[in-house]
Scaffold this motif. Structure first.
Motif, PDB file in Angstrom:
ATOM      1  N   GLY A   1      -1.521 -44.824 -45.487  1.00 47.35           N
ATOM      2  CA  GLY A   1      -2.633 -44.950 -44.559  1.00 47.35           C
ATOM      3  C   GLY A   1      -2.202 -45.477 -43.196  1.00 47.35           C
ATOM      4  O   GLY A   1      -1.223 -46.215 -43.076  1.00 47.35           O
ATOM      5  N   ILE A   2      -2.935 -45.082 -42.185  1.00 51.46           N
ATOM      6  CA  ILE A   2      -2.722 -45.561 -40.819  1.00 51.46           C
ATOM      7  C   ILE A   2      -4.057 -46.105 -40.321  1.00 51.46           C
ATOM      8  O   ILE A   2      -5.084 -45.425 -40.414  1.00 51.46           O
ATOM      9  CB  ILE A   2      -2.220 -44.429 -39.899  1.00 51.46           C
ATOM     10  N   VAL A   3      -4.065 -47.315 -39.797  1.00 47.85           N
ATOM     11  CA  VAL A   3      -5.298 -47.957 -39.361  1.00 47.85           C
ATOM     12  C   VAL A   3      -5.138 -48.475 -37.939  1.00 47.85           C
ATOM     13  O   VAL A   3      -4.027 -48.542 -37.400  1.00 47.85           O
ATOM     14  CB  VAL A   3      -5.693 -49.110 -40.304  1.00 47.85           C
ATOM     15  N   VAL A   4      -6.262 -48.841 -37.342  1.00 49.73           N
ATOM     16  CA  VAL A   4      -6.241 -49.423 -36.005  1.00 49.73           C
ATOM     17  C   VAL A   4      -5.400 -50.697 -36.028  1.00 49.73           C
ATOM     18  O   VAL A   4      -5.508 -51.518 -36.940  1.00 49.73           O
ATOM     19  CB  VAL A   4      -7.675 -49.731 -35.539  1.00 49.73           C
ATOM     20  N   GLY A   5      -4.562 -50.835 -35.024  1.00 52.89           N
ATOM     21  CA  GLY A   5      -3.673 -51.984 -34.940  1.00 52.89           C
ATOM     22  C   GLY A   5      -2.265 -51.697 -35.406  1.00 52.89           C
ATOM     23  O   GLY A   5      -1.348 -52.480 -35.118  1.00 52.89           O
ATOM     24  N   ASP A   6      -2.078 -50.605 -36.121  1.00 51.37           N
ATOM     25  CA  ASP A   6      -0.740 -50.259 -36.597  1.00 51.37           C
ATOM     26  C   ASP A   6       0.192 -49.963 -35.424  1.00 51.37           C
ATOM     27  O   ASP A   6      -0.214 -49.357 -34.423  1.00 51.37           O
ATOM     28  CB  ASP A   6      -0.790 -49.045 -37.521  1.00 51.37           C
ATOM     29  N   LEU A   7       1.441 -50.355 -35.575  1.00 51.67           N
ATOM     30  CA  LEU A   7       2.502 -49.980 -34.650  1.00 51.67           C
ATOM     31  C   LEU A   7       3.261 -48.837 -35.301  1.00 51.67           C
ATOM     32  O   LEU A   7       3.755 -48.971 -36.426  1.00 51.67           O
ATOM     33  CB  LEU A   7       3.419 -51.166 -34.365  1.00 51.67           C
ATOM     34  N   VAL A   8       3.348 -47.699 -34.614  1.00 53.41           N
ATOM     35  CA  VAL A   8       3.873 -46.483 -35.216  1.00 53.41           C
ATOM     36  C   VAL A   8       4.958 -45.875 -34.341  1.00 53.41           C
ATOM     37  O   VAL A   8       5.185 -46.299 -33.201  1.00 53.41           O
ATOM     38  CB  VAL A   8       2.741 -45.458 -35.436  1.00 53.41           C
ATOM     39  N   GLY A   9       5.636 -44.860 -34.898  1.00 53.26           N
ATOM     40  CA  GLY A   9       6.618 -44.081 -34.154  1.00 53.26           C
ATOM     41  C   GLY A   9       6.107 -42.659 -33.972  1.00 53.26           C
ATOM     42  O   GLY A   9       5.618 -42.048 -34.929  1.00 53.26           O
ATOM     43  N   LEU A  10       6.186 -42.141 -32.757  1.00 51.07           N
ATOM     44  CA  LEU A  10       5.681 -40.812 -32.437  1.00 51.07           C
ATOM     45  C   LEU A  10       6.811 -39.870 -32.049  1.00 51.07           C
ATOM     46  O   LEU A  10       7.792 -40.284 -31.436  1.00 51.07           O
ATOM     47  CB  LEU A  10       4.684 -40.876 -31.264  1.00 51.07           C
ATOM     48  N   VAL A  11       6.631 -38.586 -32.386  1.00 48.61           N
ATOM     49  CA  VAL A  11       7.504 -37.523 -31.905  1.00 48.61           C
ATOM     50  C   VAL A  11       6.615 -36.362 -31.477  1.00 48.61           C
ATOM     51  O   VAL A  11       5.424 -36.335 -31.763  1.00 48.61           O
ATOM     52  CB  VAL A  11       8.504 -37.051 -32.985  1.00 48.61           C
ATOM     53  N   GLY A  12       7.201 -35.392 -30.810  1.00 44.35           N
ATOM     54  CA  GLY A  12       6.443 -34.211 -30.425  1.00 44.35           C
ATOM     55  C   GLY A  12       5.998 -34.273 -28.973  1.00 44.35           C
ATOM     56  O   GLY A  12       6.702 -34.796 -28.103  1.00 44.35           O
ATOM     57  N   ASP A  13       4.812 -33.755 -28.722  1.00 44.01           N
ATOM     58  CA  ASP A  13       4.269 -33.693 -27.375  1.00 44.01           C
ATOM     59  C   ASP A  13       3.703 -35.050 -26.991  1.00 44.01           C
ATOM     60  O   ASP A  13       2.630 -35.446 -27.454  1.00 44.01           O
ATOM     61  CB  ASP A  13       3.179 -32.619 -27.312  1.00 44.01           C
ATOM     62  N   LEU A  14       4.406 -35.773 -26.153  1.00 38.55           N
ATOM     63  CA  LEU A  14       4.029 -37.140 -25.786  1.00 38.55           C
ATOM     64  C   LEU A  14       3.499 -37.217 -24.351  1.00 38.55           C
ATOM     65  O   LEU A  14       3.411 -38.309 -23.793  1.00 38.55           O
ATOM     66  CB  LEU A  14       5.241 -38.067 -25.936  1.00 38.55           C
ATOM     67  N   ARG A  15       3.086 -36.095 -23.800  1.00 40.41           N
ATOM     68  CA  ARG A  15       2.605 -36.115 -22.425  1.00 40.41           C
ATOM     69  C   ARG A  15       1.259 -36.797 -22.301  1.00 40.41           C
ATOM     70  O   ARG A  15       0.925 -37.378 -21.278  1.00 40.41           O
ATOM     71  CB  ARG A  15       2.481 -34.687 -21.894  1.00 40.41           C
ATOM     72  N   GLY A  16       0.431 -36.726 -23.336  1.00 38.30           N
ATOM     73  CA  GLY A  16      -0.936 -37.197 -23.246  1.00 38.30           C
ATOM     74  C   GLY A  16      -1.815 -36.125 -22.641  1.00 38.30           C
ATOM     75  O   GLY A  16      -1.343 -35.081 -22.195  1.00 38.30           O
ATOM     76  N   GLY A  17      -3.111 -36.376 -22.638  1.00 43.90           N
ATOM     77  CA  GLY A  17      -4.010 -35.366 -22.108  1.00 43.90           C
ATOM     78  C   GLY A  17      -4.687 -34.591 -23.215  1.00 43.90           C
ATOM     79  O   GLY A  17      -4.304 -34.662 -24.388  1.00 43.90           O
ATOM     80  N   PRO A  18      -5.702 -33.785 -22.859  1.00 40.21           N
ATOM     81  CA  PRO A  18      -6.506 -33.103 -23.882  1.00 40.21           C
ATOM     82  C   PRO A  18      -5.780 -31.999 -24.633  1.00 40.21           C
ATOM     83  O   PRO A  18      -6.205 -31.603 -25.711  1.00 40.21           O
ATOM     84  CB  PRO A  18      -7.670 -32.529 -23.061  1.00 40.21           C
ATOM     85  N   ASP A  19      -4.715 -31.463 -24.090  1.00 43.76           N
ATOM     86  CA  ASP A  19      -4.039 -30.326 -24.720  1.00 43.76           C
ATOM     87  C   ASP A  19      -2.760 -30.706 -25.457  1.00 43.76           C
ATOM     88  O   ASP A  19      -1.998 -29.831 -25.865  1.00 43.76           O
ATOM     89  CB  ASP A  19      -3.703 -29.265 -23.659  1.00 43.76           C
ATOM     90  N   SER A  20      -2.507 -31.993 -25.625  1.00 49.73           N
ATOM     91  CA  SER A  20      -1.271 -32.417 -26.295  1.00 49.73           C
ATOM     92  C   SER A  20      -1.599 -33.048 -27.641  1.00 49.73           C
ATOM     93  O   SER A  20      -2.667 -33.631 -27.832  1.00 49.73           O
ATOM     94  CB  SER A  20      -0.507 -33.421 -25.421  1.00 49.73           C
ATOM     95  N   LEU A  21      -0.671 -32.898 -28.566  1.00 51.03           N
ATOM     96  CA  LEU A  21      -0.839 -33.479 -29.900  1.00 51.03           C
ATOM     97  C   LEU A  21       0.533 -33.871 -30.427  1.00 51.03           C
ATOM     98  O   LEU A  21       1.399 -33.026 -30.606  1.00 51.03           O
ATOM     99  CB  LEU A  21      -1.506 -32.489 -30.853  1.00 51.03           C
ATOM    100  N   ALA A  22       0.710 -35.162 -30.683  1.00 46.37           N
ATOM    101  CA  ALA A  22       1.979 -35.671 -31.204  1.00 46.37           C
ATOM    102  C   ALA A  22       1.875 -35.856 -32.718  1.00 46.37           C
ATOM    103  O   ALA A  22       0.839 -35.572 -33.332  1.00 46.37           O
ATOM    104  CB  ALA A  22       2.330 -36.981 -30.506  1.00 46.37           C
ATOM    105  N   ARG A  23       2.959 -36.350 -33.306  1.00 47.53           N
ATOM    106  CA  ARG A  23       2.972 -36.630 -34.737  1.00 47.53           C
ATOM    107  C   ARG A  23       3.400 -38.068 -34.987  1.00 47.53           C
ATOM    108  O   ARG A  23       4.351 -38.556 -34.370  1.00 47.53           O
ATOM    109  CB  ARG A  23       3.941 -35.685 -35.466  1.00 47.53           C
ATOM    110  N   VAL A  24       2.681 -38.728 -35.907  1.00 50.78           N
ATOM    111  CA  VAL A  24       3.072 -40.060 -36.352  1.00 50.78           C
ATOM    112  C   VAL A  24       4.060 -39.884 -37.501  1.00 50.78           C
ATOM    113  O   VAL A  24       3.708 -39.349 -38.557  1.00 50.78           O
ATOM    114  CB  VAL A  24       1.855 -40.878 -36.830  1.00 50.78           C
ATOM    115  N   VAL A  25       5.292 -40.311 -37.295  1.00 53.55           N
ATOM    116  CA  VAL A  25       6.333 -40.115 -38.312  1.00 53.55           C
ATOM    117  C   VAL A  25       6.772 -41.430 -38.937  1.00 53.55           C
ATOM    118  O   VAL A  25       7.548 -41.432 -39.903  1.00 53.55           O
ATOM    119  CB  VAL A  25       7.554 -39.400 -37.703  1.00 53.55           C
ATOM    120  N   ARG A  26       6.296 -42.532 -38.413  1.00 53.57           N
ATOM    121  CA  ARG A  26       6.732 -43.833 -38.936  1.00 53.57           C
ATOM    122  C   ARG A  26       5.632 -44.865 -38.713  1.00 53.57           C
ATOM    123  O   ARG A  26       4.977 -44.866 -37.677  1.00 53.57           O
ATOM    124  CB  ARG A  26       8.023 -44.269 -38.245  1.00 53.57           C
TER     125      ARG A  26
END
Length: 343
Positions: free
Chosen positions: A74-99
């Motif tokens: 599970g992932i909840v508010v307050g978690d510190l995570v690691g992201l990969v993928g599209d990290l630009r931000g904005g409405p057309d981007s979607l990253a992945r939580v891998v850690r």
């Protein structure tokens, strides 16, 4: 006319194609050494709103989804995570939580004391702000006691925030918690209908430099307080039902908001009607009543603290638990009975 086996050749044999590839599946998973740290500030239907490059000039909000390799973690508010993928931000981007990084604290609750499924409310918070109204709706001390137990069990510091102090004097109610030395604050409405700025200023000081979670019943004024603490929060507010005396749910999910000046976080949570403690060890519950726990020293071996031989009755009668010790003992025993019945 039947055919003899010698009449068949390879073209007459149908081979069912295999669904599995010829390449064996590897158990190795990518290490994602390039994963970028981020903070989860919102969760909505499988999408995680995260804050990337927190505090840096390039700080931005990135929406992400959970990577398959995390499984059911599970992932909840307050978690510190690691992201990969599209990290630009904005409405057309979607990253992945891998850690998901190790948590320093976890605030849990269950639907009731018999529910085996615990729900993690938030992670990595260090202060639990228990919000209760002094009137409309009426305060529920049993609920406050449960929240205190949850805070102590999670290793969080509790803070009792009383709202609508313009309707009822908070003094008598606060006497109940005086022996616990729990920090308390009160907010009241000013003549023009807004909350008194002094109370909000004191609350801001108490939240500064910390990650604080606000919990409480619907209608106690949590979202109103949050909107004053964070002017651009835009949290929906509601009214109390005149018939039931209960508030209507306005916040539907937890969200982390940064205090002005970037000096601390406040996490608003949906209003709750119950706060189950099935995840708390029953033998440790009395330890989370610091005004009563010292009185168990004279209890007989194996005492359940809800039996005629329990020494807590004499402890309360001696006045060592404070003027409201009897009420607190009733609250403790109701909680212990609820856990015993569920077990």
């Amino acid at each position: 006319m039947s055919r003899r086996p010698s009449d068949y050749d390879e073209s007459d044999v149908r081979i069912r194609p295999s669904r599995r590839g010829s390449r064996p599946r590897s158990k190795d998973r990518p290490g994602h050494e390039d994963a970028v740290p981020a903070r989860v500030v919102g969760v909505d239907r499988g999408r995680y709103t995260t804050l990337l490059d927190e505090g840096e000039p390039g700080e931005r909000t990135v929406v992400a989804m959970k990577a398959r390799e995390l499984g059911r973690k599970g992932i909840v508010v307050g978690d510190l995570v690691g992201l990969v993928g599209d990290l630009r931000g904005g409405p057309d981007s979607l990253a992945r939580v891998v850690r998901v990084h190790p948590r320093t604290s976890v605030l849990r609750r269950t639907a009731d004391d018999s529910d085996p499924v615990e729900r993690i409310i938030v992670a990595n918070a260090d202060q639990l702000v228990i919000v209760t109204a002094l009137a409309n709706p009426e305060p529920r001390p049993r609920m406050i006691d449960r929240c205190l137990v949850a805070a102590y069990d999670a290793g969080m510091d509790p803070l009792l925030l009383l709202t609508k102090a313009d309707l009822v004097d908070p003094g008598p109610f606060l006497q109940r918690y005086a022996p616990l030395e729990v920090p308390t604050l009160a907010t009241a409405a000013s003549p023009d209908g807004d909350l008194d700025p002094k109370g909000i200023a004191e609350l801001t000081d108490a939240l500064r430099g910390r990650t604080s979670v606000l919990v409480g019943h619907s209608g106690v004024g949590k979202s109103t307080v949050v909107n004053l603490l964070v002017p651009d929060a835009g949290r929906a507010t509601g009214q109390v039902n005149d018939v039931t005396g209960r508030g209507r749910h306005t916040s539907t999910s937890a969200v982390a908001l940064r205090l002005p000046g970037r000096d601390g976080w406040v996490i608003d949570t949906p209003g709750v009607r119950s706060f189950g403690l099935a995840h708390v060890d029953p033998t440790s519950i009395v330890d989370h009543f610091p005004d009563l726990a010292p009185g168990t020293g004279q209890c007989p071996r194996g005492c359940t603290h809800d039996e005629p031989e329990c020494a807590l009755d004499d402890w309360v009668a001696s006045g060592k638990a404070g003027p409201t010790g009897a009420e607190r003992l009733v609250s403790l025993r109701l909680l212990l009975r609820s856990r015993a019945e569920s077990d």
